[in-house]
Design an enzyme around this catalytic site. Structure first.
Site, PDB file in Angstrom:
ATOM      1  N   GLU A   1      26.060  16.200   2.635  1.00  0.00           N
ATOM      2  CA  GLU A   1      27.155  17.195   4.216  1.00  0.00           C
ATOM      3  C   GLU A   1      27.927  17.922   3.518  1.00  0.00           C
ATOM      4  O   GLU A   1      28.651  17.836   2.564  1.00  0.00           O
ATOM      5  CB  GLU A   1      27.336  15.947   5.312  1.00  0.00           C
ATOM      6  CG  GLU A   1      28.755  15.443   4.398  1.00  0.00           C
ATOM      7  CD  GLU A   1      29.429  14.183   5.780  1.00  0.00           C
ATOM      8  OE1 GLU A   1      28.388  13.790   6.830  1.00  0.00           O
ATOM      9  OE2 GLU A   1      30.348  14.039   5.426  1.00  0.00           O
TER      10      GLU A   1
ATOM     11  N   LYS B   1      24.109  17.398  11.977  1.00  0.00           N
ATOM     12  CA  LYS B   1      22.879  16.768  10.169  1.00  0.00           C
ATOM     13  C   LYS B   1      22.645  17.799  10.984  1.00  0.00           C
ATOM     14  O   LYS B   1      20.889  18.208   9.938  1.00  0.00           O
ATOM     15  CB  LYS B   1      22.761  15.618  10.992  1.00  0.00           C
ATOM     16  CG  LYS B   1      24.620  14.732  10.764  1.00  0.00           C
ATOM     17  CD  LYS B   1      25.049  15.404   9.201  1.00  0.00           C
ATOM     18  CE  LYS B   1      26.122  14.360   8.861  1.00  0.00           C
ATOM     19  NZ  LYS B   1      27.199  14.751   9.846  1.00  0.00           N
TER      20      LYS B   1
ATOM     21  N   SER C   1      39.356  16.462   5.526  1.00  0.00           N
ATOM     22  CA  SER C   1      40.366  15.706   5.720  1.00  0.00           C
ATOM     23  C   SER C   1      40.833  15.525   3.830  1.00  0.00           C
ATOM     24  O   SER C   1      39.868  15.855   3.452  1.00  0.00           O
ATOM     25  CB  SER C   1      40.697  14.584   6.513  1.00  0.00           C
ATOM     26  OG  SER C   1      39.370  13.729   6.217  1.00  0.00           O
TER      27      SER C   1
ATOM     28  N   ARG D   1      34.834  21.578   4.336  1.00  0.00           N
ATOM     29  CA  ARG D   1      34.160  20.898   2.536  1.00  0.00           C
ATOM     30  C   ARG D   1      32.993  20.451   2.097  1.00  0.00           C
ATOM     31  O   ARG D   1      32.125  20.519   3.406  1.00  0.00           O
ATOM     32  CB  ARG D   1      35.547  19.248   2.532  1.00  0.00           C
ATOM     33  CG  ARG D   1      35.173  18.940   0.986  1.00  0.00           C
ATOM     34  CD  ARG D   1      35.722  17.384   1.860  1.00  0.00           C
ATOM     35  NE  ARG D   1      35.338  16.401   2.246  1.00  0.00           N
ATOM     36  CZ  ARG D   1      35.260  15.986   3.563  1.00  0.00           C
ATOM     37  NH1 ARG D   1      36.630  15.986   3.631  1.00  0.00           N
ATOM     38  NH2 ARG D   1      34.841  15.629   3.644  1.00  0.00           N
TER      39      ARG D   1
ATOM     40  N   ARG E   1      36.654  11.097  -4.479  1.00  0.00           N
ATOM     41  CA  ARG E   1      36.482   9.458  -3.035  1.00  0.00           C
ATOM     42  C   ARG E   1      35.533   8.970  -3.960  1.00  0.00           C
ATOM     43  O   ARG E   1      34.514   8.894  -4.241  1.00  0.00           O
ATOM     44  CB  ARG E   1      35.857   9.929  -1.812  1.00  0.00           C
ATOM     45  CG  ARG E   1      36.684  10.809  -0.521  1.00  0.00           C
ATOM     46  CD  ARG E   1      36.226  10.740   0.507  1.00  0.00           C
ATOM     47  NE  ARG E   1      35.472  11.840   0.514  1.00  0.00           N
ATOM     48  CZ  ARG E   1      34.007  12.133   0.907  1.00  0.00           C
ATOM     49  NH1 ARG E   1      34.640  11.417   2.967  1.00  0.00           N
ATOM     50  NH2 ARG E   1      33.042  12.719   1.604  1.00  0.00           N
TER      51      ARG E   1
ATOM     52  N   GLU F   1      30.521  12.934  12.958  1.00  0.00           N
ATOM     53  CA  GLU F   1      31.533  13.503  11.694  1.00  0.00           C
ATOM     54  C   GLU F   1      32.313  11.509  11.577  1.00  0.00           C
ATOM     55  O   GLU F   1      32.429  10.989  12.542  1.00  0.00           O
ATOM     56  CB  GLU F   1      32.299  14.601  11.262  1.00  0.00           C
ATOM     57  CG  GLU F   1      31.552  15.307  12.233  1.00  0.00           C
ATOM     58  CD  GLU F   1      30.778  15.746  11.095  1.00  0.00           C
ATOM     59  OE1 GLU F   1      30.818  15.301   9.005  1.00  0.00           O
ATOM     60  OE2 GLU F   1      29.597  16.285  11.021  1.00  0.00           O
ATOM     61  N   GLY F   2      33.015  11.430  10.804  1.00  0.00           N
ATOM     62  CA  GLY F   2      34.087  10.661   9.803  1.00  0.00           C
ATOM     63  C   GLY F   2      34.062   9.674   9.616  1.00  0.00           C
ATOM     64  O   GLY F   2      34.658   8.275   9.268  1.00  0.00           O
TER      65      GLY F   2
ATOM     66  N   LYS G   1      20.970   9.703   9.335  1.00  0.00           N
ATOM     67  CA  LYS G   1      21.915   9.812   9.770  1.00  0.00           C
ATOM     68  C   LYS G   1      22.393  10.958  11.468  1.00  0.00           C
ATOM     69  O   LYS G   1      21.262  11.211  11.936  1.00  0.00           O
ATOM     70  CB  LYS G   1      22.300  11.090   8.963  1.00  0.00           C
ATOM     71  CG  LYS G   1      22.326  10.904   7.713  1.00  0.00           C
ATOM     72  CD  LYS G   1      23.168  12.249   6.819  1.00  0.00           C
ATOM     73  CE  LYS G   1      23.498  11.886   5.162  1.00  0.00           C
ATOM     74  NZ  LYS G   1      24.373  12.910   4.824  1.00  0.00           N
TER      75      LYS G   1
ATOM     76  N   ASN H   1      30.703  19.798   6.122  1.00  0.00           N
ATOM     77  CA  ASN H   1      31.966  19.426   6.815  1.00  0.00           C
ATOM     78  C   ASN H   1      32.171  20.689   7.529  1.00  0.00           C
ATOM     79  O   ASN H   1      33.260  21.514   6.959  1.00  0.00           O
ATOM     80  CB  ASN H   1      33.194  18.589   6.970  1.00  0.00           C
ATOM     81  CG  ASN H   1      32.241  17.860   5.742  1.00  0.00           C
ATOM     82  OD1 ASN H   1      32.041  16.555   6.886  1.00  0.00           O
ATOM     83  ND2 ASN H   1      32.097  17.659   5.055  1.00  0.00           N
TER      84      ASN H   1
END
Length: 532
Positions: free
Chosen positions: A153, A331, A160, A134, A506, A417-418, A413, A155
């Site tokens: 970023e 990153k 998810s 993603r 989102r 992740e998350g 950064k 992923n």
């Protein structure tokens, strides 16, 4: 006849209190009826008995049609790019390894790289990689310049909300069909709400991996977190795999796999032991390992957890992702890709990839146009007091000093992740003062993307059994677009089979820097395509 460009700051349209309440009721009952769900907060029982709807927006959010099409188009270039990075061991060793790369200062990355290096030295049993990707973008609005999309970023592990994003897209279509949104905006019409088929798309990617393994009766292993609240986002993939591809899955945590996973020392077949009540043979052969866990250091609290990850990696099963592909999503790799000539190494090198494998200069530049300026913080202590104006880019000391001077326009950064891991703007100088010099290489500085001002939406978050659900709350918001893709690659041919397979949105309050849904910062949303 020309159409006036849509003013994004005019969103959302006006509703009366009665209309707002009616739409909220329609939306929440649809969400509960169609699996747009989370499990309740707190410890999870073995068999769930209650759920709440996931947080979502009442309206789809406006997004320029041309930029949406750009994001979909370049996803296929990104799919190939990250596949080639994962296959370039020399590059990953240099950037992420423990000798010259991030792994020497970041214990988590170092542990993963060291385990991967040992497995390579022993000889890998499976040379195919599977990635579900993603790529995340924000709209970038500079004065007197057209809107553009800039990458937040990329992923490569545990991407998810694909399934729930399809469900929220369907929810907004339902509201339009059932109420016409009370004719509050001429923009709200079916042709402006693009279809979203992420469930079938990502399931197809997993099925491609399973079929490449090609052993009848094998299953896909979902490696999951204990007490996972976002289980429905995963279950929709499970159902799609069974109903459309006749593929069964098994779900286990690292803790369970420490006792149940067995790799045959001769064939390297991965089996997961189980009760004969579950499977007649007492074990299940695994075709594909799909990680919805394993991307954060706290998921490896003991050496046994790393040992379990490396056991799975050692096996013949196809991994989604391999450790190499997980490292490729770091990153630091994103920052190195922004340096001159690096994209050309992976996308324009005819000697490496042949005439049919190179991308046009236009395709490379279109992908590069989504980058913000980025640089590393790995500098020497002796240059902390150097004159900023006397230091040019690329010299030791530039990265740290530029981060101090430009902190108000930056985000720092780490290799994580998350959500919830970044440091923003005014908090940066104090953080830099506290950051040990040996840890600077693990961080990158990135110029902040500047989203359009004035866009709003109504955000709906569920309560709990003890607290009533919130009504729709109007807020100024920022929306992030994610484009999904998958790639199966590697083996002797090093061919990359890939596809773009859907999208998500989102949306968060504009005052929130972070953007994760699972971490509570954002709500799920969908697109309203507009001409800008």
């Amino acid at each position: 006849m020309t159409t006036e460009p849509f003013d994004i700051s005019s969103w959302p349209p006006s509703l009366t209190p009665i209309q707002l309440e009616a739409l909220t009721l329609y939306a929440t009952t649809y969400a509960l009826s169609h699996g747009l769900l989370y499990l309740l907060p707190g410890p999870q029982p073995a068999i769930p008995s209650a759920a709440i709807h996931a947080p979502f927006s009442l309206f789809p959010s406006p997004f320029p049609r041309k930029l949406f099409e750009t994001g979909k188009r370049i996803q296929r270039t990104y799919n190939v790019l990250y596949a080639r990075i994962a296959m370039d061991e020399e590059f990953l060793d240099r950037v992420m390894g423990t000798k010259t790369g991030v792994g020497k200062v970041d214990d988590f990355i170092g542990q993963l790289w060291t385990g991967w290096k040992q497995l390579r030295d022993e000889g890998l049993a499976q040379h195919l990689h599977l990635g579900l990707f993603r790529s995340d973008y924000l709209l970038h609005a500079l004065s007197n310049q057209p809107l553009s999309i800039k990458q937040v970023e990329f992923n490569t592990i545990s991407v998810s909300f694909a399934c729930l994003s399809q469900r929220i897209s369907e929810l907004h279509r339902y509201l339009l069909s059932s109420t016409q949104y009370y004719n509050c905006s001429p923009q709200l019409k079916p042709e402006n709400l693009p279809p979203n088929r992420t469930i079938s798309g990502l399931a197809e990617g997993l099925a491609v991996g399973h079929k490449a393994y090609n052993v009848q009766g094998s299953r896909i292993l979902f490696v999951v977190q204990p007490g996972e609240r976002n289980v429905f986002d995963q279950r929709w993939l499970e159902y799609e795999l069974l109903e459309q591809h006749s593929i069964l899955i098994i779900r286990q945590t690292f803790e369970e796999l420490a006792h149940s996973a067995i790799v045959d020392p001769h064939t390297y077949i991965l089996r997961v032991s189980c009760s004969t009540d579950i499977h007649p043979s007492g074990s299940i052969e695994i075709s594909t390992v799909y990680y919805r866990a394993g991307y954060m250091p706290n998921e490896y609290p003991t050496p046994a957890h790393y040992a379990t990850r490396f056991l799975l990696e050692r096996s013949k099963a196809i991994k989604c992702p391999t450790i190499a592909l997980q490292l490729a999503g770091g990153k630091k790799v994103q920052e190195v890709l922004a340096q001159p000539g690096v994209l050309e190494r992976f996308l324009r090198d005819e000697k490496r990839y042949g005439k049919d494998g190179i991308f046009s200069e236009h395709e490379v530049n279109e992908l590069r146009s989504t980058f913000m300026a980025m640089w590393g913080l790995d500098v020497g202590e002796d240059l902390l007091t150097a004159d900023y104006d006397s230091i040019s880019s690329g010299k030791e000391g530039f990265g740290l000093l530029k981060a101090r001077n430009d902190a108000h326009a930056l985000v720092l950064k780490p290799q994580r992740e998350g959500g919830g891991n970044n440091v923003y703007k005014e908090a940066i100088p104090a953080f830099l003062n506290s950051l040990p010099p040996q840890e600077r290489q693990a961080w990158i500085a990135m110029e902040l993307i500047i989203p359009p001002e004035g866009t709003g939406n109504y955000l709906i978050r569920a309560g709990t059994i003890q607290a009533e659900s919130q009504a729709a709350v109007k807020a100024d918001v920022v929306s992030e677009l994610g484009i999904f893709g998958y790639a199966l690659f590697g083996g002797e041919s090093r061919e990359v089979k890939e596809k773009e397979v859907g999208w998500l949105v989102r949306t968060k309050g504009k005052d929130s820097d972070e953007g994760g849904v699972a971490t509570g910062f954002s709500v799920l949303d969908s697109l309203l395509l507009v001409d800008s």
